[in-house]
Design an enzyme around this catalytic site. Structure first.
Site, PDB file in Angstrom:
ATOM      1  N   CYS A   1      20.328  29.999  60.134  1.00 26.05           N
ATOM      2  CA  CYS A   1      21.732  29.577  60.209  1.00 26.05           C
ATOM      3  C   CYS A   1      21.705  28.420  59.359  1.00 26.05           C
ATOM      4  O   CYS A   1      20.595  28.013  59.121  1.00 26.05           O
ATOM      5  CB  CYS A   1      21.998  29.370  61.683  1.00 26.05           C
ATOM      6  SG  CYS A   1      23.091  27.948  62.067  1.00 26.05           S
TER       7      CYS A   1
ATOM      8  N   ARG B   1      36.724  27.914  62.668  1.00 24.04           N
ATOM      9  CA  ARG B   1      36.118  28.409  63.808  1.00 24.04           C
ATOM     10  C   ARG B   1      36.004  27.565  64.838  1.00 24.04           C
ATOM     11  O   ARG B   1      35.875  28.136  66.058  1.00 24.04           O
ATOM     12  CB  ARG B   1      34.518  28.606  63.423  1.00 24.04           C
ATOM     13  CG  ARG B   1      34.350  29.786  62.297  1.00 24.04           C
ATOM     14  CD  ARG B   1      32.972  29.811  62.078  1.00 24.04           C
ATOM     15  NE  ARG B   1      32.232  30.092  63.189  1.00 24.04           N
ATOM     16  CZ  ARG B   1      30.762  29.967  63.497  1.00 24.04           C
ATOM     17  NH1 ARG B   1      30.080  29.567  62.309  1.00 24.04           N
ATOM     18  NH2 ARG B   1      30.222  30.111  64.568  1.00 24.04           N
TER      19      ARG B   1
ATOM     20  N   ARG C   1      17.071  28.297  64.515  1.00 24.35           N
ATOM     21  CA  ARG C   1      17.672  28.476  65.760  1.00 24.35           C
ATOM     22  C   ARG C   1      17.186  29.901  66.387  1.00 24.35           C
ATOM     23  O   ARG C   1      17.926  30.961  66.446  1.00 24.35           O
ATOM     24  CB  ARG C   1      19.096  28.612  65.485  1.00 24.35           C
ATOM     25  CG  ARG C   1      19.792  27.466  65.103  1.00 24.35           C
ATOM     26  CD  ARG C   1      21.061  27.415  64.998  1.00 24.35           C
ATOM     27  NE  ARG C   1      21.862  27.259  66.141  1.00 24.35           N
ATOM     28  CZ  ARG C   1      23.209  27.288  66.446  1.00 24.35           C
ATOM     29  NH1 ARG C   1      24.087  27.379  65.394  1.00 24.35           N
ATOM     30  NH2 ARG C   1      23.785  27.306  67.459  1.00 24.35           N
TER      31      ARG C   1
ATOM     32  N   LYS D   1      35.664  24.948  72.650  1.00 21.15           N
ATOM     33  CA  LYS D   1      35.129  26.496  72.007  1.00 21.15           C
ATOM     34  C   LYS D   1      34.034  26.565  72.793  1.00 21.15           C
ATOM     35  O   LYS D   1      33.661  27.843  73.009  1.00 21.15           O
ATOM     36  CB  LYS D   1      34.854  26.297  70.778  1.00 21.15           C
ATOM     37  CG  LYS D   1      33.978  27.136  70.025  1.00 21.15           C
ATOM     38  CD  LYS D   1      33.440  27.065  68.393  1.00 21.15           C
ATOM     39  CE  LYS D   1      32.471  25.988  67.984  1.00 21.15           C
ATOM     40  NZ  LYS D   1      31.250  26.817  68.265  1.00 21.15           N
ATOM     41  N   ASN D   2      32.996  25.796  73.053  1.00 25.18           N
ATOM     42  CA  ASN D   2      31.355  26.132  73.580  1.00 25.18           C
ATOM     43  C   ASN D   2      31.584  26.243  74.885  1.00 25.18           C
ATOM     44  O   ASN D   2      30.513  26.691  75.459  1.00 25.18           O
ATOM     45  CB  ASN D   2      30.625  25.112  73.005  1.00 25.18           C
ATOM     46  CG  ASN D   2      30.235  25.084  71.547  1.00 25.18           C
ATOM     47  OD1 ASN D   2      30.508  26.083  70.909  1.00 25.18           O
ATOM     48  ND2 ASN D   2      29.727  24.256  71.010  1.00 25.18           N
TER      49      ASN D   2
HETATM   50  N1  EPU Z   1      16.015  26.773  70.702  1.00 20.21           N
HETATM   51  C1  EPU Z   1      14.747  27.488  70.688  1.00 20.21           C
HETATM   52  N2  EPU Z   1      14.570  28.789  71.292  1.00 20.21           N
HETATM   53  C2  EPU Z   1      15.558  29.321  71.922  1.00 20.21           C
HETATM   54  C3  EPU Z   1      16.726  28.703  72.022  1.00 20.21           C
HETATM   55  C4  EPU Z   1      16.880  27.318  71.079  1.00 20.21           C
HETATM   56  O1  EPU Z   1      13.641  26.803  70.150  1.00 20.21           O
HETATM   57  O2  EPU Z   1      15.547  30.458  72.385  1.00 20.21           O
HETATM   58  C5  EPU Z   1      16.065  25.591  69.990  1.00 20.21           C
HETATM   59  C6  EPU Z   1      17.097  25.492  68.819  1.00 20.21           C
HETATM   60  O3  EPU Z   1      16.316  26.026  67.575  1.00 20.21           O
HETATM   61  C7  EPU Z   1      17.425  24.211  68.776  1.00 20.21           C
HETATM   62  C8  EPU Z   1      17.490  23.680  70.294  1.00 20.21           C
HETATM   63  O4  EPU Z   1      16.407  24.597  71.189  1.00 20.21           O
HETATM   64  O5  EPU Z   1      16.420  23.345  68.066  1.00 20.21           O
HETATM   65  C9  EPU Z   1      18.877  23.468  70.786  1.00 20.21           C
HETATM   66  O6  EPU Z   1      19.253  24.829  70.512  1.00 20.21           O
HETATM   67  P1  EPU Z   1      20.259  25.401  71.638  1.00 20.21           P
HETATM   68  O7  EPU Z   1      19.872  26.757  72.023  1.00 20.21           O
HETATM   69  O8  EPU Z   1      20.912  24.385  72.736  1.00 20.21           O
HETATM   70  O9  EPU Z   1      21.728  25.588  70.556  1.00 20.21           O
HETATM   71  P2  EPU Z   1      22.686  26.777  70.921  1.00 20.21           P
HETATM   72  O10 EPU Z   1      22.857  26.936  72.462  1.00 20.21           O
HETATM   73  O11 EPU Z   1      22.352  27.728  69.940  1.00 20.21           O
HETATM   74  C10 EPU Z   1      24.995  25.238  71.365  1.00 20.21           C
HETATM   75  C11 EPU Z   1      26.284  25.102  70.713  1.00 20.21           C
HETATM   76  C12 EPU Z   1      25.971  24.469  69.353  1.00 20.21           C
HETATM   77  C13 EPU Z   1      25.448  22.998  69.807  1.00 20.21           C
HETATM   78  C14 EPU Z   1      24.164  23.165  70.189  1.00 20.21           C
HETATM   79  C15 EPU Z   1      23.327  21.906  70.819  1.00 20.21           C
HETATM   80  C16 EPU Z   1      27.539  26.967  71.552  1.00 20.21           C
HETATM   81  C17 EPU Z   1      28.219  28.222  71.147  1.00 20.21           C
HETATM   82  N3  EPU Z   1      26.729  26.348  70.493  1.00 20.21           N
HETATM   83  O12 EPU Z   1      24.059  26.069  70.311  1.00 20.21           O
HETATM   84  O13 EPU Z   1      27.426  24.183  68.763  1.00 20.21           O
HETATM   85  O14 EPU Z   1      25.153  22.324  68.528  1.00 20.21           O
HETATM   86  O15 EPU Z   1      24.251  24.174  71.637  1.00 20.21           O
HETATM   87  O16 EPU Z   1      24.187  21.117  71.576  1.00 20.21           O
HETATM   88  O17 EPU Z   1      27.483  26.343  72.639  1.00 20.21           O
HETATM   89  C18 EPU Z   1      28.971  23.694  67.188  1.00 20.21           C
HETATM   90  O18 EPU Z   1      29.801  24.056  67.938  1.00 20.21           O
HETATM   91  O19 EPU Z   1      29.267  23.388  65.781  1.00 20.21           O
HETATM   92  C19 EPU Z   1      27.726  24.424  67.759  1.00 20.21           C
HETATM   93  C20 EPU Z   1      26.701  24.443  66.521  1.00 20.21           C
END
Ligand code: EPU
Length: 416
Positions: free
Chosen positions: A116, A396, A121, A22-23
Site C-alpha cells: 500500500c 474515500r 501492511r 469511516k474507520n
Molecule cells: N501490522 C502487522 N501485522 C498485522 C497487522 C498490522 O505487522 O497483521 C502492522 C502494520 O504494518 C502497521 C501496524 O501494525 O505497521 C499498525 O497497523 P494497523 O493494523 O493498526 O492498521 P490498519 O488496521 O490496517 C487502521 C486504519 C488506518 C490507520 C491505522 C493505524 C482502518 C480501516 N484503517 O489500519 O486508517 O492508519 O489503523 O491507526 O481502520 C486511514 O484512515 O487513512 C487509515 C490508513
C-alpha cells in the site's frame, strides 16, 4: 480525472458538523455478517469506502437497504463467503470480512491485500489469531482460505498493536465457543464503537478501550441499531485547517473525548480551543508555533493526523520534528508539500520541518487519503492556485470536502 482547485489565503470561519467515522463504519458494516437478523447502521458517512464495503457485502448475499446516511443490512441469507481481489485491492478494510465470515459461515475466502502507498501492511496477526482459535488457514493463489467448524476461544497476544486485527479477532471471538482474551489489543475509539455495536447485537465483551479485551462467545447474534461515532480524524483535519489559515471554526457533533492528543498539540501551536459536550471551537489569529510530535497507537498521537500536522508546521514559526512510528513509508506528502515551497528534510522516520512565512500554489498529486488532506490544508494557506490531482483518495475518507470547506469561506472547487 477530477481535481481540486484551491485559491488560498482565506481564514476559515464558521461552523461545520463532523460526519460519522469511516474507520468505525467499516468494521461495523462488516459486523452485519455475524448476525442472523438485520443490523441498522445510522450516522454513516457518504464515502466511497462505505459504498465499497456495502457492495462487498451485497456480493456475499447480504441484503442492503441504504438511505442518505444509513443502511440496514440483512445477512440472514448469506450465499457466498468470498471477498474478491478486485474489491480488496481498492479497499484494504475488506479484510474485516475474514473474522465474521469464518466465525458464522465456517469458511471464508478473502483476497490478501497487497502492499500500500503508506507501508507494507501485512495481515499476519489477523491470520495467526484465527488459527489460534482453531481455524485451518491456507494461502492459495493470493487468497486467504479459512475453515473452521466452530472457532474456539483462545488467549491471543498480538505483538504489534493492530486496529483492524483487533476488530477482526474481536468479531470472530463473539461466536467462538468459550472465552477469548485479546492481549495488547488496540485501544482506538473505533474499536470501542465496534464493541458497543456488537454488545447491542448480543455479544459479551469486556475491556474494550483497554489493552486486554475479553469476549465470551455466544451461539448467535441478533439484529440491532447503532449510530456510528463521529470521525475524530475528519474533526482533527478541520481543526488543523482552521489553525493553519488562522481562522475561527466551531465543530459540532464532535468526538470530544477522542481528540485529546490533537487538541493538546494545537494548543501548543498557540490555538485557543474551547471544548463543549460535543463542540470544539478553535481560534488562532497569529502565526502558529512549530510543534514536534511522534505518532503512536491510541491514546498517543494518531498516525492519521501526521500529514496534516506536517502541513501546519510548514507555515509555523520555528522547526518541528515529526516522527512516524506506525507505518514505514508515510511521508509521500512531503515531496508534494515541497512543491508549494515547504522546507522539509527526512531523516529515517522523522520529518524535520523548518516553517516558512508563506507557501505558493502549484500543481500537486495526492498519493493517499491523509496525504491528500495535508495538501488541501497547504493549498488553503498558499498564495495563488493549488491544483490537486488524484482526489479520489480524498473521496474515500472525507464527505463533500469542498462544499464543507466552501461553507467556511474557502475558495475551493472541484474541476475536471
Ligand atoms: N501490522 C502487522 N501485522 C498485522 C497487522 C498490522 O505487522 O497483521 C502492522 C502494520 O504494518 C502497521 C501496524 O501494525 O505497521 C499498525 O497497523 P494497523 O493494523 O493498526 O492498521 P490498519 O488496521 O490496517 C487502521 C486504519 C488506518 C490507520 C491505522 C493505524 C482502518 C480501516 N484503517 O489500519 O486508517 O492508519 O489503523 O491507526 O481502520 C486511514 O484512515 O487513512 C487509515 C490508513
Amino acid at each position: 480525472m477530477q481535481k481540486l482547485s484551491i485559491h488560498g489565503g482565506v481564514a476559515l470561519a464558521g461552523e461545520v458538523r463532523v460526519a460519522g467515522a469511516k474507520n468505525a463504519a467499516l468494521p461495523i458494516l462488516a459486523a452485519s455478517l455475524l448476525a442472523s437478523a438485520p443490523l441498522r447502521v445510522t450516522n454513516l458517512p457518504q464515502l466511497n469506502d462505505v459504498r465499497t464495503m456495502i457492495r462487498l457485502l451485497e456480493r456475499m448475499g447480504v441484503k442492503a437497504e441504504t438511505g442518505a446516511h444509513e443502511a440496514t443490512l440483512d445477512a440472514s441469507g448469506l450465499t457466498e463467503a468470498f471477498a474478491p481481489y478486485d474489491l480488496v485491492k481498492t479497499m484494504r478494510a475488506s479484510i474485516l470480512a475474514l473474522g465474521p465470515l469464518t466465525a458464522r459461515h465456517g469458511e471464508a475466502r478473502v483476497s490478501l491485500p497487497g502492499g500500500c502507498a503508506i507501508g507494507e501492511r501485512p495481515v499476519d496477526l489477523h491470520i495467526k489469531g484465527l488459527a489460534a482459535m482453531g481455524a485451518t488457514i491456507t494461502i492459495e493463489a493470493g487468497y486467504i482460505h479459512a475453515t473452521a467448524p466452530r472457532l474456539k476461544g483462545a488467549r491471543i497476544f498480538m505483538d504489534t498493536v493492530t486496529v483492524t486485527g483487533t476488530e477482526n479477532l474481536m468479531m470472530a471471538a463473539c461466536l467462538a465457543e468459550g472465552e477469548t482474551a485479546l492481549e495488547n489489543a488496540a485501544r482506538e475509539p473505533e474499536v470501542v464503537d465496534l464493541a458497543r455495536c456488537l454488545i447491542a447485537m448480543g455479544a459479551r465483551i469486556h475491556g474494550h478501550g483497554t489493552d486486554v479485551i475479553s469476549i465470551e462467545g455466544v451461539k448467535s447474534l441478533g439484529g440491532a441499531e447503532h449510530s456510528v461515532m463521529p470521525d475524530r480524524i475528519e474533526a482533527g483535519t478541520f481543526l488543523v485547517a482552521a489553525a493553519a489559515t488562522r481562522g475561527n471554526v466551531t465543530l459540532t457533533a464532535a468526538p470530544v473525548s477522542s481528540l485529546e492528543a490533537v487538541i493538546d498539540k494545537l494548543r501548543e501551536a498557540g490555538a485557543s480551543i474551547a471544548v463543549g459536550d460535543d463542540t470544539v471551537r478553535i481560534t488562532l489569529r497569529q502565526r502558529p508555533r512549530a510543534v514536534s510530535l511522534r505518532t503512536a497507537p491510541h491514546p498517543g498521537f494518531p498516525t492519521d493526523m501526521q500529514a496534516q500536522f506536517i502541513a501546519l508546521n510548514a507555515v509555523a514559526d520555528g522547526t518541528a520534528h515529526v516522527t512516524e512510528t506506525i507505518f514505514e513509508n508515510r511521508f509521500m506528502h512531503v515531496q508534494e508539500l515541497r512543491r508549494l515551497g515547504a522546507r522539509i528534510d527526512i531523516e529515517g522516520n522523522t520529518a524535520i520541518i523548518a516553517g516558512v512565512e508563506r507557501l505558493t500554489g502549484a500543481a500537486v498529486m495526492a498519493t493517499d487519503l491523509r496525504a491528500s488532506a495535508s495538501l488541501v490544508i497547504a493549498g488553503l494557506v498558499a498564495q495563488g492556485e493549488t491544483l490537486i490531482d488524484r482526489i479520489y483518495h480524498l473521496d474515500r475518507g472525507y464527505e463533500r470536502i469542498e462544499s464543507r470547506l466552501s461553507a467556511l469561506g474557502a475558495r475551493i472547487a472541484r474541476v475536471s
